[in-house]
Design an enzyme around this catalytic site. Sequence first.
Site, PDB file in Angstrom:
ATOM      1  N   ASP A 148       0.826  -1.210   0.000  1.00 29.02           N
ATOM      2  CA  ASP A 148       0.000   0.000   0.000  1.00 29.02           C
ATOM      3  C   ASP A 148       0.862   1.263   0.000  1.00 29.02           C
ATOM      4  O   ASP A 148       1.967   1.271   0.553  1.00 29.02           O
ATOM      5  CB  ASP A 148      -0.907  -0.022   1.244  1.00 29.02           C
ATOM      6  CG  ASP A 148      -2.099   0.907   1.087  1.00 29.02           C
ATOM      7  OD1 ASP A 148      -2.356   1.360  -0.048  1.00 29.02           O
ATOM      8  OD2 ASP A 148      -2.770   1.188   2.088  1.00 29.02           O
ATOM      9  N   GLY A 149       0.328   2.313  -0.597  1.00 24.77           N
ATOM     10  CA  GLY A 149       0.980   3.617  -0.523  1.00 24.77           C
ATOM     11  C   GLY A 149       1.550   4.127  -1.836  1.00 24.77           C
ATOM     12  O   GLY A 149       2.193   5.185  -1.854  1.00 24.77           O
ATOM     13  N   ASN A 150       1.289   3.414  -2.933  1.00 25.86           N
ATOM     14  CA  ASN A 150       1.825   3.871  -4.232  1.00 25.86           C
ATOM     15  C   ASN A 150       1.298   5.254  -4.614  1.00 25.86           C
ATOM     16  O   ASN A 150       2.045   6.118  -5.071  1.00 25.86           O
ATOM     17  CB  ASN A 150       1.399   2.912  -5.349  1.00 25.86           C
ATOM     18  CG  ASN A 150       2.059   1.561  -5.232  1.00 25.86           C
ATOM     19  OD1 ASN A 150       3.020   1.401  -4.501  1.00 25.86           O
ATOM     20  ND2 ASN A 150       1.528   0.590  -5.953  1.00 25.86           N
ATOM     21  N   ARG A 164      -0.033   7.690  -2.721  1.00 22.30           N
ATOM     22  CA  ARG A 164       0.463   8.796  -1.876  1.00 22.30           C
ATOM     23  C   ARG A 164       1.931   9.118  -2.182  1.00 22.30           C
ATOM     24  O   ARG A 164       2.354  10.261  -2.212  1.00 22.30           O
ATOM     25  CB  ARG A 164       0.305   8.431  -0.388  1.00 22.30           C
ATOM     26  CG  ARG A 164      -1.102   8.678   0.126  1.00 22.30           C
ATOM     27  CD  ARG A 164      -1.316   8.033   1.453  1.00 22.30           C
ATOM     28  NE  ARG A 164      -1.450   6.590   1.314  1.00 22.30           N
ATOM     29  CZ  ARG A 164      -1.272   5.729   2.305  1.00 22.30           C
ATOM     30  NH1 ARG A 164      -0.925   6.153   3.494  1.00 22.30           N
ATOM     31  NH2 ARG A 164      -1.440   4.439   2.105  1.00 22.30           N
ATOM     32  N   TRP A 165       2.714   8.063  -2.429  1.00 19.94           N
ATOM     33  CA  TRP A 165       4.139   8.247  -2.745  1.00 19.94           C
ATOM     34  C   TRP A 165       4.288   9.136  -3.989  1.00 19.94           C
ATOM     35  O   TRP A 165       5.092  10.064  -4.002  1.00 19.94           O
ATOM     36  CB  TRP A 165       4.759   6.866  -2.989  1.00 19.94           C
ATOM     37  CG  TRP A 165       6.225   6.846  -3.262  1.00 19.94           C
ATOM     38  CD1 TRP A 165       7.226   6.757  -2.335  1.00 19.94           C
ATOM     39  CD2 TRP A 165       6.867   6.900  -4.547  1.00 19.94           C
ATOM     40  NE1 TRP A 165       8.455   6.751  -2.960  1.00 19.94           N
ATOM     41  CE2 TRP A 165       8.257   6.834  -4.318  1.00 19.94           C
ATOM     42  CE3 TRP A 165       6.408   6.995  -5.856  1.00 19.94           C
ATOM     43  CZ2 TRP A 165       9.190   6.853  -5.349  1.00 19.94           C
ATOM     44  CZ3 TRP A 165       7.336   7.024  -6.893  1.00 19.94           C
ATOM     45  CH2 TRP A 165       8.719   6.959  -6.636  1.00 19.94           C
ATOM     46  N   HIS A 200       2.410   3.379  -8.941  1.00 24.28           N
ATOM     47  CA  HIS A 200       2.259   1.954  -9.238  1.00 24.28           C
ATOM     48  C   HIS A 200       3.457   1.453 -10.056  1.00 24.28           C
ATOM     49  O   HIS A 200       4.006   0.392  -9.778  1.00 24.28           O
ATOM     50  CB  HIS A 200       0.959   1.684 -10.008  1.00 24.28           C
ATOM     51  CG  HIS A 200      -0.280   2.035  -9.213  1.00 24.28           C
ATOM     52  ND1 HIS A 200      -0.447   1.666  -7.902  1.00 24.28           N
ATOM     53  CD2 HIS A 200      -1.406   2.723  -9.550  1.00 24.28           C
ATOM     54  CE1 HIS A 200      -1.616   2.094  -7.467  1.00 24.28           C
ATOM     55  NE2 HIS A 200      -2.216   2.760  -8.448  1.00 24.28           N
ATOM     56  N   SER A 249     -10.460  -7.309  -5.270  1.00 29.31           N
ATOM     57  CA  SER A 249     -11.749  -7.322  -5.972  1.00 29.31           C
ATOM     58  C   SER A 249     -12.435  -5.951  -5.864  1.00 29.31           C
ATOM     59  O   SER A 249     -13.291  -5.629  -6.676  1.00 29.31           O
ATOM     60  CB  SER A 249     -12.646  -8.451  -5.449  1.00 29.31           C
ATOM     61  OG  SER A 249     -12.317  -8.846  -4.156  1.00 29.31           O
ATOM     62  N   ARG A 259     -11.864   1.851  -8.665  1.00 29.11           N
ATOM     63  CA  ARG A 259     -10.974   3.020  -8.835  1.00 29.11           C
ATOM     64  C   ARG A 259     -11.215   3.658 -10.207  1.00 29.11           C
ATOM     65  O   ARG A 259     -11.821   3.032 -11.085  1.00 29.11           O
ATOM     66  CB  ARG A 259      -9.516   2.568  -8.733  1.00 29.11           C
ATOM     67  CG  ARG A 259      -9.198   2.121  -7.334  1.00 29.11           C
ATOM     68  CD  ARG A 259      -7.724   1.968  -7.132  1.00 29.11           C
ATOM     69  NE  ARG A 259      -7.490   1.734  -5.707  1.00 29.11           N
ATOM     70  CZ  ARG A 259      -6.338   1.913  -5.115  1.00 29.11           C
ATOM     71  NH1 ARG A 259      -5.291   2.303  -5.790  1.00 29.11           N
ATOM     72  NH2 ARG A 259      -6.219   1.690  -3.826  1.00 29.11           N
ATOM     73  N   LEU A 288      11.163 -20.826  -4.681  1.00 30.36           N
ATOM     74  CA  LEU A 288      10.198 -19.909  -4.059  1.00 30.36           C
ATOM     75  C   LEU A 288       8.901 -19.973  -4.859  1.00 30.36           C
ATOM     76  O   LEU A 288       8.939 -20.061  -6.088  1.00 30.36           O
ATOM     77  CB  LEU A 288      10.757 -18.470  -4.104  1.00 30.36           C
ATOM     78  CG  LEU A 288       9.799 -17.316  -3.764  1.00 30.36           C
ATOM     79  CD1 LEU A 288       9.491 -17.291  -2.260  1.00 30.36           C
ATOM     80  CD2 LEU A 288      10.404 -15.968  -4.160  1.00 30.36           C
TER      81      LEU A 288
HETATM   82  C1  FPP Z   1      -1.899   0.094  -3.343  1.00 27.67           C
HETATM   83  O1  FPP Z   1      -1.449   1.420  -3.314  1.00 27.67           O
HETATM   84  C2  FPP Z   1      -1.322  -0.655  -4.460  1.00 27.67           C
HETATM   85  C3  FPP Z   1      -2.025  -1.241  -5.459  1.00 27.67           C
HETATM   86  C4  FPP Z   1      -3.483  -1.217  -5.535  1.00 27.67           C
HETATM   87  C5  FPP Z   1      -1.366  -1.939  -6.585  1.00 27.67           C
HETATM   88  C6  FPP Z   1      -0.066  -2.630  -6.311  1.00 27.67           C
HETATM   89  C7  FPP Z   1       0.681  -2.777  -7.607  1.00 27.67           C
HETATM   90  C8  FPP Z   1       2.018  -2.716  -7.741  1.00 27.67           C
HETATM   91  C9  FPP Z   1       2.943  -2.592  -6.618  1.00 27.67           C
HETATM   92  C10 FPP Z   1       2.657  -2.774  -9.086  1.00 27.67           C
HETATM   93  C11 FPP Z   1       2.425  -3.972  -9.880  1.00 27.67           C
HETATM   94  C12 FPP Z   1       2.756  -5.243  -9.216  1.00 27.67           C
HETATM   95  C13 FPP Z   1       2.686  -6.443  -9.796  1.00 27.67           C
HETATM   96  C14 FPP Z   1       2.951  -7.652  -8.996  1.00 27.67           C
HETATM   97  C15 FPP Z   1       2.331  -6.617 -11.210  1.00 27.67           C
HETATM   98  P1  FPP Z   1      -2.545   2.589  -3.355  1.00 27.67           P
HETATM   99  O2  FPP Z   1      -2.770   2.963  -4.752  1.00 27.67           O
HETATM  100  O3  FPP Z   1      -3.756   2.154  -2.619  1.00 27.67           O
HETATM  101  O4  FPP Z   1      -1.804   3.727  -2.594  1.00 27.67           O
HETATM  102  P2  FPP Z   1      -2.473   4.859  -1.672  1.00 27.67           P
HETATM  103  O5  FPP Z   1      -2.957   4.162  -0.441  1.00 27.67           O
HETATM  104  O6  FPP Z   1      -1.332   5.763  -1.403  1.00 27.67           O
HETATM  105  O7  FPP Z   1      -3.571   5.490  -2.456  1.00 27.67           O
END
Ligand code: FPP
Length: 264
Positions: free
Chosen positions: A29-31, A33-34, A46, A75, A80, A140
């Site tokens: 989580d956190g993509n 906001r980052w 992402h 799901s 979004r 793994l």
């Molecule tokens: C949550 O951050 C992250 C996701 C919903 C997607 C995760 C995807 C990746 C890390 C990249 C692709 C990975 C693979 C394995 C193909 P958020 O968007 O909810 O962040 P936020 O809480 O800051 O809004």
Amino acid sequence: MNLSGNQASADASLETYQTIPKHVAIIMDGNGRWAQQKGKLRTFGHKSGVEAVRASVRYAREVGISSLTLFAFSSENWQRPKEEVSVLMQLFSLVLKSEVKKLDQNNIKLKVIGDTSALDKKLQEKIKKAEQKTENNTALTLNIAANYGGRWDIINATKQIANQVKNNALLPEQIDEALFNNYVSTSGLPELDLLIRTGGDHRVSNFLLWQCAYAEFYFTDTLWPDFNESIFAVAVADFASRQRRFGLTGSQIMTLDKKGSEPC
Ligand code: FPP
């Protein structure tokens, strides 16, 4: 005190006590906001998160974690904005294309868990091919949860069991935890030992609900794209420092532990 029934499972689970977790799951989580903190679009987060996925897989393989389960798309994530969903799907497809060869070379088995029937047909094909290519690998197991929900997993298992009962292949009395385990999406994998969540929130968000029963939780404020081997190592060290009691008391665990270390 007679521990009978529970003792066997506690003994088995104690094998992992104070060692490297066998099965780790991560809520990445956190993509968003980052990226926003950097004045960029959420989708940039992402894309940047893929490097943290690579680092986690590298670390898990290096230290001998046998299963790593990553929550890539829930799901609920379909709700979004359309563009964001589309970028996440494209990213999944691209990652499959660019990483499968490397996974295979590193003896890593890839498995996608979740309701993949709702994904684009071409993506489903790519997933199937990647799974087939890596199915005999043993270093793994990397499980990517895509269109996954913990409640879906439980309902899906229940439906399969109900069908077995309907077809007289199974009696209701035969349904127990071990049997149920064979029908959830993590069947055949070790029990979940450690669940890590990045991004500062302290919740499970419908991930691996059945599997979380005795998992240890580790929460970090680190936003996913900043996650790396060192932070993963801190989570594993924290796990190793905990006393897992599986419903027993601390002194019962110490007794079992001493017994386990006595020479046969
Ligand atoms: C949550 O951050 C992250 C996701 C919903 C997607 C995760 C995807 C990746 C890390 C990249 C692709 C990975 C693979 C394995 C193909 P958020 O968007 O909810 O962040 P936020 O809480 O800051 O809004």
